[in-house]
Design a protein around this motif. Structure first.
Motif, short mmCIF file in Angstrom:
data_model
loop_
_atom_site.label_atom_id
_atom_site.label_comp_id
_atom_site.label_asym_id
_atom_site.label_seq_id
_atom_site.Cartn_x
_atom_site.Cartn_y
_atom_site.Cartn_z
N ASN A 62 -17.65 -43.75 -4.65
CA ASN A 62 -17.62 -44.25 -6.01
C ASN A 62 -16.81 -45.55 -6.05
OD1 ASN A 62 -14.93 -43.48 -5.93
ND2 ASN A 62 -15.22 -41.65 -7.18
N ALA A 63 -16.59 -46.07 -7.25
CA ALA A 63 -15.93 -47.38 -7.38
C ALA A 63 -14.50 -47.38 -6.88
CB ALA A 63 -15.96 -47.81 -8.85
N TYR B 197 -15.24 -40.34 -1.71
CA TYR B 197 -16.55 -39.86 -1.25
C TYR B 197 -17.09 -38.84 -2.26
CZ TYR B 197 -15.86 -42.18 3.22
OH TYR B 197 -15.67 -43.12 4.19
N ILE B 198 -18.31 -39.04 -2.71
CA ILE B 198 -18.90 -38.21 -3.74
C ILE B 198 -19.66 -37.05 -3.10
CG2 ILE B 198 -20.47 -38.12 -5.71
CD1 ILE B 198 -20.05 -41.17 -5.98
N VAL B 199 -19.32 -35.84 -3.50
CA VAL B 199 -20.03 -34.65 -3.05
C VAL B 199 -20.56 -33.93 -4.29
CG1 VAL B 199 -19.90 -32.52 -1.73
CG2 VAL B 199 -18.40 -34.43 -1.14
N GLU B 200 -21.87 -33.86 -4.41
CA GLU B 200 -22.47 -33.20 -5.56
C GLU B 200 -23.01 -31.84 -5.13
OE1 GLU B 200 -26.31 -33.75 -8.52
OE2 GLU B 200 -25.09 -35.53 -8.04
N ILE B 201 -22.62 -30.80 -5.87
CA ILE B 201 -23.12 -29.46 -5.60
C ILE B 201 -23.71 -28.89 -6.89
CG2 ILE B 201 -21.53 -29.01 -3.70
CD1 ILE B 201 -19.75 -27.45 -5.59
N GLU B 202 -24.71 -28.06 -6.74
CA GLU B 202 -25.37 -27.47 -7.91
C GLU B 202 -24.76 -26.11 -8.21
OE1 GLU B 202 -29.83 -26.28 -9.58
OE2 GLU B 202 -29.61 -27.20 -7.60
N LEU B 203 -24.33 -25.93 -9.45
CA LEU B 203 -23.71 -24.68 -9.87
C LEU B 203 -24.54 -24.01 -10.95
CD1 LEU B 203 -19.95 -25.78 -10.14
CD2 LEU B 203 -21.17 -24.88 -8.15
N THR B 204 -24.35 -22.72 -11.08
CA THR B 204 -24.95 -21.95 -12.17
C THR B 204 -23.82 -21.39 -13.02
OG1 THR B 204 -24.97 -19.96 -10.81
CG2 THR B 204 -26.96 -21.31 -10.81
N LEU C 273 -12.14 -36.74 -1.50
CA LEU C 273 -13.45 -36.26 -1.92
C LEU C 273 -13.46 -36.09 -3.43
CD1 LEU C 273 -13.97 -33.43 0.74
CD2 LEU C 273 -14.73 -35.82 0.87
N ASN C 274 -14.55 -36.51 -4.05
CA ASN C 274 -14.76 -36.31 -5.48
C ASN C 274 -15.92 -35.34 -5.62
OD1 ASN C 274 -14.92 -36.49 -8.23
ND2 ASN C 274 -15.84 -38.52 -8.27
N ILE C 275 -15.60 -34.08 -5.93
CA ILE C 275 -16.61 -33.02 -5.96
C ILE C 275 -17.07 -32.82 -7.40
CG2 ILE C 275 -17.09 -30.61 -5.40
CD1 ILE C 275 -14.83 -30.85 -3.32
N ILE C 276 -18.37 -33.00 -7.62
CA ILE C 276 -18.96 -32.91 -8.97
C ILE C 276 -20.14 -31.96 -8.95
CG2 ILE C 276 -18.19 -35.21 -9.67
CD1 ILE C 276 -20.99 -36.24 -9.00
N ASP C 277 -20.52 -31.48 -10.14
CA ASP C 277 -21.71 -30.65 -10.24
C ASP C 277 -22.92 -31.51 -10.61
OD1 ASP C 277 -21.57 -31.15 -12.98
OD2 ASP C 277 -20.84 -29.16 -13.48
#
Length: 221
Positions: free
Chosen positions: A191-192, A196-203, A29-33
């Motif tokens: 992604n390339a 697996y790309i997991v995008e989460i929104e952070l503050t 997993l590739n976890i990004i904001d």
């Protein structure tokens, strides 16, 4: 196929995690904001793995050093106890009113009278009723297999064809520190490099001296 996790390196304390050797079919997993930046210390739990049976006997520890919880966040299993020693030369008053666990350890030095047992899964936000700058987080896992991200990367040692269902938690989640998001891994984009790309929104992290304003309080003593 039974799902299980490889534990990524992390600053989180994971005192009791059940794992098995990594297989060739491991999913990454590739976890990004929301700014496409890697997210560390996100907790990933496989929701369709076996639930925890019985109560863990080892006791996790969150110390209090220089008016801060150390470590700031930990992962424990449902039914596990946490000790809150006070290594400062001043007294602290530890408490939480989170849905997963409400408790209070009134003003004390050294060690509290007893540990706190966390019977319910979920996220517990911990504060000090004297020092509002002190904020800590306890993730109480319900299932046997969980891990945390290191520089945005986490490994699930299971085939995507087995449809692993995961939850992801981070203390700075935009929808609240006690909230979690769920995903079906095989429905995520890759992604390339095949992650697996997991995008989460952070503050941004809560400002210091803000526990009472951010999370509420039970009244100063």
């Amino acid at each position: 196929m039974r799902s299980y996790l490889k534990i990524a390196k992390s600053t989180l304390l994971c005192p009791l995690i059940l794992v098995s050797p990594v297989q060739a079919s491991a999913v990454t997993l590739n976890i990004i904001d929301q700014h496409q930046q890697p997210v560390s210390n996100a907790v990933i739990e496989i929701l369709n793995s076996a639930e925890i049976k019985g109560s863990p006997t080892n006791i996790a520890v969150i110390d209090q050093i220089n008016k801060a919880f150390v470590p700031e966040q930990i992962i424990i299993q449902q039914g596990q106890a946490v000790d809150f020693p006070n290594s400062d030369n001043i007294r602290h008053h530890v408490y939480s009113f989170s849905e997963a666990k409400t408790f209070e350890l009134k003003l004390y030095a050294d060690k509290p009278e007893k540990e706190i047992v966390f019977e319910q899964p979920g996220v517990v936000v911990v504060g000090c009723n004297i020092h509002d700058s002190m904020i800590g987080y306890i993730y109480v896992a319900e299932h046997q297999f969980f891990t945390s991200s290191d520089l945005g990367v986490a490994h699930i040692a299971a085939s995507a064809e087995s449809s692993p269902q995961i939850s992801i938690w981070h203390p700075y989640a935009a929808n609240g520190a006690e909230s979690r998001q769920t995903f079906e891994v095989n429905q995520l984009e890759k992604n390339a490099t095949g992650e697996y790309i997991v995008e989460i929104e952070l503050t941004p992290p809560p400002p210091r001296d803000s526990f009472e304003d951010t999370f509420g309080a039970i009244g100063h003593h």
